[in-house]
Design an enzyme around this catalytic site. Structure first.
Site, PDB file in Angstrom:
ATOM      1  N   TRP A 156       0.845  -1.187   0.000  1.00 36.88           N
ATOM      2  CA  TRP A 156       0.000   0.000   0.000  1.00 36.88           C
ATOM      3  C   TRP A 156       0.886   1.244   0.000  1.00 36.88           C
ATOM      4  O   TRP A 156       1.686   1.452   0.904  1.00 36.88           O
ATOM      5  CB  TRP A 156      -0.904   0.018   1.217  1.00 36.88           C
ATOM      6  N   ASN A 268      -6.399   0.427  -5.470  1.00 38.26           N
ATOM      7  CA  ASN A 268      -6.721  -0.943  -5.114  1.00 38.26           C
ATOM      8  C   ASN A 268      -8.207  -1.179  -5.384  1.00 38.26           C
ATOM      9  O   ASN A 268      -9.066  -0.594  -4.736  1.00 38.26           O
ATOM     10  CB  ASN A 268      -6.433  -1.211  -3.637  1.00 38.26           C
ATOM     11  N   GLU A 269      -8.487  -1.994  -6.395  1.00 37.27           N
ATOM     12  CA  GLU A 269      -9.840  -2.434  -6.743  1.00 37.27           C
ATOM     13  C   GLU A 269     -10.823  -1.278  -6.966  1.00 37.27           C
ATOM     14  O   GLU A 269     -11.868  -1.203  -6.307  1.00 37.27           O
ATOM     15  CB  GLU A 269     -10.364  -3.407  -5.692  1.00 37.27           C
ATOM     16  N   TYR A 345     -11.739 -13.979  -6.284  1.00 33.20           N
ATOM     17  CA  TYR A 345     -12.332 -14.303  -4.987  1.00 33.20           C
ATOM     18  C   TYR A 345     -13.718 -14.921  -5.198  1.00 33.20           C
ATOM     19  O   TYR A 345     -14.745 -14.245  -5.026  1.00 33.20           O
ATOM     20  CB  TYR A 345     -12.434 -13.062  -4.109  1.00 33.20           C
ATOM     21  N   GLU A 378      -4.233 -10.750  -7.178  1.00 37.95           N
ATOM     22  CA  GLU A 378      -4.735 -11.212  -5.888  1.00 37.95           C
ATOM     23  C   GLU A 378      -5.593 -12.443  -6.129  1.00 37.95           C
ATOM     24  O   GLU A 378      -6.344 -12.498  -7.097  1.00 37.95           O
ATOM     25  CB  GLU A 378      -5.630 -10.169  -5.208  1.00 37.95           C
ATOM     26  N   TRP A 407      -2.955 -13.504  -2.154  1.00 40.70           N
ATOM     27  CA  TRP A 407      -3.314 -12.649  -1.011  1.00 40.70           C
ATOM     28  C   TRP A 407      -3.502 -13.549   0.195  1.00 40.70           C
ATOM     29  O   TRP A 407      -4.353 -14.415   0.177  1.00 40.70           O
ATOM     30  CB  TRP A 407      -4.613 -11.892  -1.282  1.00 40.70           C
TER      31      TRP A 407
END
Length: 448
Positions: A156, A268-269, A345, A378, A407
């Site tokens: 990050w 991020n996303e 995911y 990820e 991840w």
């Protein structure tokens, strides 16, 4: 990451409260410290408190490195300009020596060239690396990563607050309509300085991103608190985007000459609920072009999950435009984005684990068509090798996919003899499922 919370995509909390299974405390954490009803804030280790099922919601006891909950200063005010200042003190650097870099990482066809070698690579995510306050901890973690055979690590590059924390708590940027601050001091970007220098010393390359779609470590919500609007209008909010670009400039200018940077990442996303796909497309094109104007040597990528219609897809939720408010393949074709990213995911997206192979292969084919490499940036599925090993094999065998990064990475920190956060997907160095998730996979990559 899908969020620090395993279920944050599906469940939201009341204002000032963390959602089910979300992080609610720990060293350097600066978010909400109370949980939604039915969940208690429980300490797993000094770095990670989590909202788990319970009848009480005790607040973690702060340490010298733990901040209280972030308080917001504005919920609706919008402005067209901001005043930015910096907080600065002396910079430290790593004395560790390691492999010598041969130049900036770059694309080479449908793969990446790193230190003169073109091949598929293994990597991981370490969102918390830049928030460690012990240089020895950073060096220890990176030494273990290098020993494991990792080459690229995603960290990050943001840590946004709306209230400046107590001294000893890491924060990178204070956001306020009346005047924002970029913290370049000892507990500000100097922590990221050390991460970059240690990565260079250990022969690792970093993907550094600039903002979080989720509320962890400030995120877009911190900009909304300061400049008004909401998460969807953030992409077109003049004041928010002006400050976002000022922050990008502050970070890029520090490391634009470093060969330890693999790529800059927009967010991020990023998602834009209910938006036309042009909103994120235009934001990504504008921002990536701006970064290239500051630093033409490093690669730029978006950090998106891969949502939207795609040839060969099955029309399920992740293949729909509404999943992220954009069409991934359109964004992939932006000329100032050097490569694509996709996340995986199935638990959060309501898909069976076996569906992951289709997700990887269809994206790989799109990357071939765009003549750009892509990274499975990820992925997580119950922290189970029988689930995730097939994804690794598929990614390694799919043309257009140039690397994968599970991840997330976990380790034991020498400063406290404690483990880093376990969010349900953490793979700890030389423990548990390490051999099947890392050792065997790296061996398969090297054999290929």
């Amino acid at each position: 990451m899908k969020s620090i919370a395993t279920l944050i995509l599906l469940a939201g909390g009341a204002a000032g409260q963390q959602s089910a299974y979300g992080q609610c405390g720990g060293i350097n954490y600066s978010g909400p410290t109370s949980c939604v009803a039915g969940y208690a804030c429980t300490s797993w280790n000094p770095y990670y408190y989590q909202c788990v099922p319970g009848t009480a919601t005790p607040t973690p006891t702060p340490t010298s490195h733990t901040s209280t909950a972030v308080t917001t200063t504005s919920t609706s005010k919008s402005t067209s300009s901001t005043k930015t200042s910096t907080v600065s003190t002396k910079t430290t650097s790593s004395s560790t020596t390691g492999p010598t870099a041969t130049g900036f990482a770059k694309t080479n066809g449908l793969l990446f060239e790193i230190d003169g070698v073109t091949k598929y690579f293994a990597g991981t995510n370490c969102y918390w690396c830049g928030f460690l306050t012990s240089n020895g901890d950073v060096d220890h973690v990176f030494a273990d990563m290098a020993a494991a055979g990792f080459k690229v690590v995603r960290v990050w590059g943001f840590n946004d607050v709306n209230t400046i924390p107590l001294t000893g708590t890491v924060w990178y940027q204070y956001l306020s309509a009346s005047g924002s601050q970029i913290n370049t001091g000892e507990y500000g970007l100097q922590r990221l300085d050390y991460v970059v220098s240690s990565a260079a010393a250990h022969g690792l390359k970093l993907i550094i991103n600039f903002v979080n779609n989720w509320n962890d470590y400030g995120g877009i919500n911190a900009y909304v608190n300061a400049f008004g609007g909401n998460a969807s209008t953030w992409y077109t909010n003049t004041a928010a985007q002006a400050q976002y670009q000022k922050y990008i400039e502050a970070v890029v200018s520090r490391y634009k000459d470093s060969t330890a940077v693999f790529a800059w990442e927009l967010a991020n996303e990023p998602r834009c609920s209910g938006c036309d796909g042009s909103v994120i497309y235009n934001w990504a094109a504008t921002t990536s072009r701006y970064i290239k104007s500051l630093d033409p040597n490093h690669m730029v990528t978006m950090g998106d999950e891969g949502f939207g219609p795609l040839a060969g897809g099955d029309g399920s939720y992740p293949y729909q435009t509404g999943a992220g408010g954009y069409t991934w393949v359109d964004n992939l074709n932006i000329s100032t984005l050097d490569f694509g990213t996709l996340h995986l995911y199935p638990d959060s997206w309501g898909q069976p684990y076996s569906w992951g192979d289709l997700w990887i292969s269809t994206h790989g084919a799109a990357c071939v068509n765009a003549n750009k490499p892509c990274i499975l940036e990820e992925y997580g599925g119950g922290n189970n090798c029988t689930v995730e090993n097939p994804w690794q094999a598929t990614a390694l065998g799919t043309k257009g996919i140039a690397g994968d990064m599970f991840w997330q990475y976990g380790d034991t920190l020498p400063s406290c003899n404690c483990q880093t956060s376990q969010d349900g997907n953490t793979v700890y160095y030389n423990q548990g499922n390490w051999d099947c998730m890392v050792t065997q996979h790296v061996a398969a990559i090297n054999a290929s």
